[in-house]
Design a protein around this motif. Structure first.
Motif, PDB file in Angstrom:
ATOM      1  N   ASN A 196     -13.901   6.960   1.847  1.00 26.30           N
ATOM      2  CA  ASN A 196     -12.568   6.962   2.451  1.00 26.30           C
ATOM      3  C   ASN A 196     -12.595   6.486   3.900  1.00 26.30           C
ATOM      4  N   CYS A 216       2.382  11.424   4.192  1.00 26.59           N
ATOM      5  CA  CYS A 216       3.048  10.270   3.566  1.00 26.59           C
ATOM      6  C   CYS A 216       4.231   9.827   4.407  1.00 26.59           C
ATOM      7  N   TRP A 261       0.806  -1.213   0.000  1.00 27.11           N
ATOM      8  CA  TRP A 261       0.000   0.000   0.000  1.00 27.11           C
ATOM      9  C   TRP A 261       0.838   1.262   0.000  1.00 27.11           C
ATOM     10  N   LEU A 309      -0.130   4.653  -2.357  1.00 23.39           N
ATOM     11  CA  LEU A 309      -0.601   5.783  -1.573  1.00 23.39           C
ATOM     12  C   LEU A 309       0.183   7.045  -1.928  1.00 23.39           C
ATOM     13  N   MET A 338      -8.038  13.244   2.198  1.00 21.48           N
ATOM     14  CA  MET A 338      -7.959  12.830   0.796  1.00 21.48           C
ATOM     15  C   MET A 338      -9.321  12.742   0.121  1.00 21.48           C
ATOM     16  N   TRP A 385      -9.298  -1.132   6.712  1.00 18.49           N
ATOM     17  CA  TRP A 385      -7.858  -1.364   6.799  1.00 18.49           C
ATOM     18  C   TRP A 385      -7.396  -1.496   8.252  1.00 18.49           C
TER      19      TRP A 385
END
Length: 238
Positions: free
Chosen positions: A206, A80, A23, A27, A170, A213
């Motif tokens: 989302n 990130c 992932w 991402l 996001m 997840w």
């Protein structure tokens, strides 16, 4: 990576190696693709090139929009780094510094500016205004809850809140994705539809993905391991 460790084995403590986390790269790719697509019109600071229609007679609309985009860019890039397990484990100081930058220079001002900009972006569109106001408030709340959990050293809880914060941040990507559905033969999508529903759809989808997840990662962390395997005790996104 220890050269003596065989291909496919996990890193120290039973944690998967970075290349076994599929992932991470997608991402980051989504974030970079969004920024490459969205940033260029604002780099010249020319209001005439704004991709967002500006309210006539409102001098502050463009400066506030540019500030929102700048803080949003900081929030995306630093998040990130925050979600990168290898950086968090091997360089905790960098993780802490980038986290402070994310909160102070990215997420908090970005969410507050989004709230200020909603009346300019959705005039006469109550559905879109309510949806985007709600998503901005939830984003701000998730970030604040994540910071509080970290200060109390509840790091698993901190990671969960920050994943939800990332998901809420996001949701803006959906406003760029939905118009491409008009490329499908026979499908017509108006700007009104995009502005009204992208916030609601992005927030719902989302958050559902983030919850799935986190639940999957939590179950995997507490599942009994075969004899001889090492099991990480960390709960949450790793």
């Amino acid at each position: 990576m220890d050269p003596a460790r065989g291909l496919g084995e996990t890193a120290r403590g039973g944690r998967p190696s970075w290349w076994r986390r599929p992932w991470v790269i997608p991402l980051v790719a989504v974030v970079l693709a969004f920024l490459v697509y969205s940033l260029p019109p604002y780099l010249t600071l020319d209001p005439e090139k704004s991709a967002v229609p500006l309210r006539e007679g409102t001098v502050l609309h463009y400066p506030l929009l540019v500030l929102h985009i700048a803080t949003g860019t900081v929030a995306m890039l630093t998040m990130c780094l925050q979600l990168w397990p290898w950086l968090r484990r091997r360089h905790p100081r960098v993780h802490r510094v980038s986290g402070r930058v994310h909160v102070i220079a990215g997420a908090v001002p970005g969410a507050l500016l989004a709230l200020v900009l909603v009346p300019y972006a959705f005039p006469g569109q109550p559905v879109g205004a309510v949806g985007n106001t709600l998503s901005s408030l939830l984003w701000l709340a998730a970030v604040v809850a994540g910071v509080r959990a970290a200060r109390r050293r509840r790091f698993a809880e901190h990671r969960r809140w920050m994943v939800y914060g990332f998901a809420l941040m996001m949701n803006i990507v959906w406003g760029r994705v939905i118009p491409f559905l008009a490329l499908i033969p026979g499908v017509e999508i108006s700007d009104q539809f995009v502005k009204e529903w992208s916030g609601w759809l992005g927030t719902a989808v989302n958050l559902l993905v983030a919850h799935w997840w986190l639940s999957r990662a939590s179950k995997r962390a507490v599942a009994p391991a075969p004899a001889g395997d090492q099991v990480s005790s960390a709960v949450g996104v790793r």
